[in-house]
Design an enzyme around this catalytic site. Structure first.
Site, short mmCIF file in Angstrom:
data_model
loop_
_atom_site.label_atom_id
_atom_site.label_comp_id
_atom_site.label_asym_id
_atom_site.label_seq_id
_atom_site.Cartn_x
_atom_site.Cartn_y
_atom_site.Cartn_z
N GLY A 28 14.35 28.65 -18.94
CA GLY A 28 15.23 29.35 -17.79
C GLY A 28 14.27 29.64 -16.58
O GLY A 28 14.60 29.43 -15.43
N PHE A 60 3.72 25.77 -31.75
CA PHE A 60 4.69 24.88 -32.36
C PHE A 60 4.52 23.52 -32.15
O PHE A 60 4.32 22.77 -31.13
CB PHE A 60 6.13 25.30 -31.67
CG PHE A 60 6.59 26.80 -31.98
CD1 PHE A 60 7.16 26.94 -33.12
CD2 PHE A 60 6.36 27.67 -30.93
CE1 PHE A 60 7.56 28.35 -33.37
CE2 PHE A 60 6.94 28.99 -30.99
CZ PHE A 60 7.40 29.34 -32.33
N GLU A 107 10.46 3.27 -0.04
CA GLU A 107 9.50 2.17 -0.19
C GLU A 107 9.84 1.16 -0.82
O GLU A 107 9.11 0.57 -1.69
CB GLU A 107 7.94 2.76 -0.75
CG GLU A 107 7.34 3.89 0.27
CD GLU A 107 6.81 3.46 1.54
OE1 GLU A 107 6.81 2.44 1.57
OE2 GLU A 107 6.05 4.31 2.11
N GLY A 116 0.75 -1.16 -0.13
CA GLY A 116 0.07 0.02 0.14
C GLY A 116 0.73 1.16 0.01
O GLY A 116 0.56 2.26 -0.56
N GLN A 134 11.92 21.78 -18.58
CA GLN A 134 12.59 21.94 -19.78
C GLN A 134 11.57 22.99 -20.61
O GLN A 134 12.24 23.92 -21.26
CB GLN A 134 12.80 20.70 -20.67
CG GLN A 134 13.58 20.97 -22.12
CD GLN A 134 15.01 21.55 -21.46
OE1 GLN A 134 15.48 21.35 -20.47
NE2 GLN A 134 15.73 22.09 -22.76
#
Length: 380
Positions: free
Chosen positions: A339, A276, A362, A239, A335
């Protein structure tokens, strides 16, 4: 197959999300800078029933399924994965106590555990035993009054901060069968803590070594049966792996949402950068990967709830896949912010740092591969 959430599950997600956005998200960066989570947050979380998410209703808990719980952690991690993950640790401890503690111990501690007036830490890892957890050396010598503990636990979320510690200790022979679980309350003589660890992420969670030097624990603080402690510790991990995967998922979803907004506002070469096609493809890939991760995670949670024979394998696979997907997505979001993504003001770099540890704790993702391979070989 029905992939839709029920009306009740949608309400659980919405409640957790609203609480996170109102009470955690506005302060996440401040708490990170301060290196702590205000203690007064936890009773507010407890009022929602989140102090015992899968503790039975008869025992005072919320009685949610593991699938329901993944929704809570996904929603809360959209505000801050560090805070959400800390709550996951508390809930793992609460479930261990609910399942295995004596009636006397439960009567004494569980009301405050469930209300989150008592915050719990889970103490398994040691400086020399991480993935090989059964090699732990912290020893509990039996006395007339109970146990005397000596040893050190490492990487403990809430070390020096929590109100009590659910600790795996060695009461017998080497190996897993010599391990027991004890409940150690803050302020117990002989209990001390190392300096706060300086970490890459999860900075709002105080993390420190937990040290035992002739620490006296009463016999009534033994959880369950002597020698079964390692079994109890492992039972909580399926879990826990789903929970930490949920924290990756929610944080990555937040990063993607922020990136969609940013790309509609940021202009380059005379148009917003969401126009784009190359960048649109990146958005599409992240959406596909997150949706696949969400479906995989919820399938694993369903298997755990229904106790299917392959539940452990699916929890391991989901943990590996979802945590790696989450880290990949938040890195891509940074990315796409250029900047600005590298600046703390935009919140993306914090998510990159916070999510990296999800591939380690975990059970490392290497151990997840071991679990999956063993299941495959056993069933060939």
């Amino acid at each position: 197959m029905d992939f839709a959430l029920t009306e009740e599950q949608t309400a659980i997600f919405d409640m957790a999300h609203a609480f996170g956005q109102d009470n955690i998200a506005p302060f996440a960066r401040q708490w990170e800078a301060e290196g702590t989570i205000p203690k007064d947050l936890w009773p507010q979380v407890g009022e929602l029933g989140f102090g015992g998410l899968y503790v039975s209703e008869e025992a005072g808990g919320a009685g949610l399924t593991r699938l329901d719980a993944t929704l809570v952690f996904e929603a809360l991690s959209m505000a801050c994965p560090s805070v959400a993950a800390f709550l996951s640790i508390h809930n793992m401890c609460a479930k261990m106590l609910d399942n295995f503690a004596s009636d006397e111990l439960k009567a004494r501690v569980m009301p405050d555990v469930l209300s989150l007036n008592t915050v719990l830490s889970y103490c398994l890892t040691e400086p020399g035993s991480g993935s090989d957890a059964a090699a732990l050396k912290t020893r509990a010598e039996k006395t007339n009054e109970g146990y005397t503990l000596n040893g050190t636990k490492a990487f403990i979320s809430g070390g020096g901060y929590s109100d009590a510690y659910v600790c795996m200790v060695r009461t017998g022979e080497d190996g897993p069968k010599g391990i027991s679980t004890v409940y150690v309350e803050d302020g117990t003589p002989g209990l001390s803590f190392g300096a706060l660890e300086q970490k890459m992420g999860w900075k709002s969670q105080p993390t420190a070594q937990v040290q035992f030097d002739d620490c006296k624990v009463p016999a009534g603080n033994l959880v369950g049966v002597e020698g079964d402690g390692f079994k109890y510790a492992m039972m909580g991990l399926d879990g826990g792996r789903l929970n930490i995967a949920s924290c990756s998922l929610g944080a990555a979803q937040t990063a993607l949402n922020m990136t969609l907004q940013y790309m509609g506002e940021r202009k380059a070469f005379g148009k917003s950068i969401d126009q784009f096609q190359a960048l649109q493809f990146r958005l599409a890939d992240m959406e596909i990967e997150l949706q696949a991760a969400r479906t995989f995670l919820r399938q694993a949670a369903w298997k755990l709830d229904n106790k299917t024979p392959d539940a452990t394998k699916f929890c391991a696979m989901a943990k590996k896949f979802v945590t790696e997907t989450g880290s990949k997505v938040v890195d891509q979001c940074l990315q796409l912010h250029g900047g600005y993504g590298y600046l703390a003001d935009y919140g993306i770099e914090k998510l990159v740092r916070d999510l990296r540890v999800h591939q380690i704790l975990e059970g490392t993702n290497e151990i997840m591969r071991v679990i999956v391979a063993r299941h495959m070989l056993a069933n060939r």
